[in-house]
Design a protein around this motif. Structure first.
Motif, PDB file in Angstrom:
ATOM      1  N   ARG A 144      -5.426   2.450   2.866  1.00 47.04           N
ATOM      2  CA  ARG A 144      -4.629   2.951   1.738  1.00 47.04           C
ATOM      3  C   ARG A 144      -3.309   2.197   1.616  1.00 47.04           C
ATOM      4  O   ARG A 144      -2.917   1.790   0.531  1.00 47.04           O
ATOM      5  CB  ARG A 144      -4.382   4.455   1.868  1.00 47.04           C
ATOM      6  CG  ARG A 144      -3.699   5.010   0.625  1.00 47.04           C
ATOM      7  CD  ARG A 144      -3.612   6.520   0.599  1.00 47.04           C
ATOM      8  NE  ARG A 144      -4.897   7.146   0.454  1.00 47.04           N
ATOM      9  CZ  ARG A 144      -5.428   7.978   1.349  1.00 47.04           C
ATOM     10  NH1 ARG A 144      -4.769   8.298   2.439  1.00 47.04           N
ATOM     11  NH2 ARG A 144      -6.611   8.504   1.143  1.00 47.04           N
ATOM     12  N   ARG A 145      -2.623   1.996   2.729  1.00 50.55           N
ATOM     13  CA  ARG A 145      -1.349   1.273   2.670  1.00 50.55           C
ATOM     14  C   ARG A 145      -1.587  -0.169   2.190  1.00 50.55           C
ATOM     15  O   ARG A 145      -0.852  -0.686   1.342  1.00 50.55           O
ATOM     16  CB  ARG A 145      -0.684   1.296   4.048  1.00 50.55           C
ATOM     17  CG  ARG A 145       0.780   0.859   4.062  1.00 50.55           C
ATOM     18  CD  ARG A 145       0.930  -0.566   4.492  1.00 50.55           C
ATOM     19  NE  ARG A 145       2.310  -1.004   4.620  1.00 50.55           N
ATOM     20  CZ  ARG A 145       2.920  -1.210   5.779  1.00 50.55           C
ATOM     21  NH1 ARG A 145       2.310  -0.995   6.905  1.00 50.55           N
ATOM     22  NH2 ARG A 145       4.153  -1.657   5.799  1.00 50.55           N
ATOM     23  N   SER A 146      -2.640  -0.816   2.727  1.00 52.98           N
ATOM     24  CA  SER A 146      -2.919  -2.198   2.293  1.00 52.98           C
ATOM     25  C   SER A 146      -3.272  -2.228   0.818  1.00 52.98           C
ATOM     26  O   SER A 146      -2.861  -3.123   0.095  1.00 52.98           O
ATOM     27  CB  SER A 146      -4.099  -2.823   3.023  1.00 52.98           C
ATOM     28  OG  SER A 146      -3.987  -2.636   4.363  1.00 52.98           O
ATOM     29  N   ARG A 147      -4.022  -1.221   0.411  1.00 54.86           N
ATOM     30  CA  ARG A 147      -4.393  -1.171  -1.005  1.00 54.86           C
ATOM     31  C   ARG A 147      -3.155  -1.027  -1.887  1.00 54.86           C
ATOM     32  O   ARG A 147      -3.003  -1.711  -2.882  1.00 54.86           O
ATOM     33  CB  ARG A 147      -5.337   0.017  -1.248  1.00 54.86           C
ATOM     34  CG  ARG A 147      -6.689  -0.434  -1.759  1.00 54.86           C
ATOM     35  CD  ARG A 147      -7.586   0.639  -2.288  1.00 54.86           C
ATOM     36  NE  ARG A 147      -7.503   1.960  -1.752  1.00 54.86           N
ATOM     37  CZ  ARG A 147      -8.185   2.407  -0.682  1.00 54.86           C
ATOM     38  NH1 ARG A 147      -8.983   1.603  -0.018  1.00 54.86           N
ATOM     39  NH2 ARG A 147      -8.069   3.657  -0.283  1.00 54.86           N
ATOM     40  N   LEU A 148      -2.282  -0.135  -1.464  1.00 53.03           N
ATOM     41  CA  LEU A 148      -1.054   0.067  -2.245  1.00 53.03           C
ATOM     42  C   LEU A 148      -0.199  -1.199  -2.238  1.00 53.03           C
ATOM     43  O   LEU A 148       0.324  -1.618  -3.260  1.00 53.03           O
ATOM     44  CB  LEU A 148      -0.246   1.240  -1.671  1.00 53.03           C
ATOM     45  CG  LEU A 148      -0.745   2.629  -2.056  1.00 53.03           C
ATOM     46  CD1 LEU A 148      -0.103   3.697  -1.185  1.00 53.03           C
ATOM     47  CD2 LEU A 148      -0.451   2.915  -3.533  1.00 53.03           C
ATOM     48  N   ARG A 149      -0.124  -1.809  -1.041  1.00 52.23           N
ATOM     49  CA  ARG A 149       0.715  -3.006  -0.961  1.00 52.23           C
ATOM     50  C   ARG A 149       0.143  -4.119  -1.840  1.00 52.23           C
ATOM     51  O   ARG A 149       0.855  -4.771  -2.571  1.00 52.23           O
ATOM     52  CB  ARG A 149       0.852  -3.479   0.485  1.00 52.23           C
ATOM     53  CG  ARG A 149       1.801  -4.655   0.592  1.00 52.23           C
ATOM     54  CD  ARG A 149       2.256  -4.932   2.000  1.00 52.23           C
ATOM     55  NE  ARG A 149       1.159  -4.850   2.942  1.00 52.23           N
ATOM     56  CZ  ARG A 149       1.311  -4.819   4.258  1.00 52.23           C
ATOM     57  NH1 ARG A 149       2.505  -4.864   4.791  1.00 52.23           N
ATOM     58  NH2 ARG A 149       0.266  -4.759   5.048  1.00 52.23           N
TER      59      ARG A 149
END
Ligand code: HEM
Length: 194
Positions: A5-10
């Motif tokens: 999720r964090r990578s996706r958001l980033r």
């Protein structure tokens, strides 16, 4: 998984972050006090309705540290320090109630901006600002360095379906857009000279 999720958001927002970074740097917001005042106004304008919408949707229940992370009042005090004029924490509403997924996407941007604050605070300090004068909001944002990892744990814990994942990403992008528009409009509106 948080990494997902964090990578996706980033990755979904890295172009937006790059643009924001360019706008802030190109504007010369940290060149002198009047430019810095324009930066404070733009930040308040972008941020205050998002803070209010997060308060209203119960962001505290998702991220318990949220109430200590709202900086609109500190921004108003900073504006008063720098310009001697009163800025009102005007309670402009966004016209949208955040779902939990939208709140998380927005919180990602709000908390991420505190990482950027670590780089911007020294630039404000070089203009004579301090945690008790003009750079109160940076002091507040950088005072709790463990907040980011606490937020990432929340990001890991929430469970979203595919629709909510998309809502979360869209909300993060919308928040970035809001900041970019605010920082760009101080320039295009001629509020600061280039
Ligand atoms: C010119 C101004 C800015 C600079 C120089 C800057 C710089 C940075 C840096 C260096 C990081 C990585 C920090 C780290 O991993 O320790 C970061 C992360 C981040 N910043 Fe900024 N930032 C700026 C403005 C903003 C603003 C205004 C926002 C939001 C409104 C923002 C949102 C984010 C987000 C969401 C992250 C987290 C990215 C991730 O997941 O790793 N930044 N910023």
């Amino acid at each position: 998984m948080v990494a997902d999720r964090r990578s996706r958001l980033r990755s979904a927002t890295e172009d937006a972050h790059r643009k924001l970074d360019l706008v802030v740097n190109d504007a010369g917001y940290f060149r002198d006090r009047s430019s810095y005042a324009a930066y404070l106004h733009a930040t308040l304008r972008a941020r205050q309705p998002l803070e209010l919408a997060l308060d209203d949707c119960g962001a505290e229940k998702l991220f318990g540290l949220w109430p200590d992370r709202t900086i609109a009042a500190a921004l108003c005090a900073d504006i008063h320090d720098v310009t001697a004029a009163s800025a009102t924490n005007s309670k402009i509403v966004l016209g949208q109630a955040f779902s939990p997924a939208q709140a998380i996407g927005t919180l990602y941007v709000m908390e991420g901006s505190a990482l950027g604050a670590r780089h911007l605070a020294p630039r404000a300090h070089s203009l004579g600002m301090s945690p008790t004068f003009g750079a109160r909001h940076f002091a507040q944002q950088t005072a709790m360095p463990k907040t980011w990892s606490a937020f990432l744990r929340v990001l890991e814990a929430v469970s979203f379906d595919a629709f909510q994942e998309a809502e979360c990403v869209a909300a993060a992008r919308a928040a970035f857009d809001r900041f970019e528009r605010a920082y760009a409009s101080e320039i295009s509106g001629g509020l600061i000279s280039r």
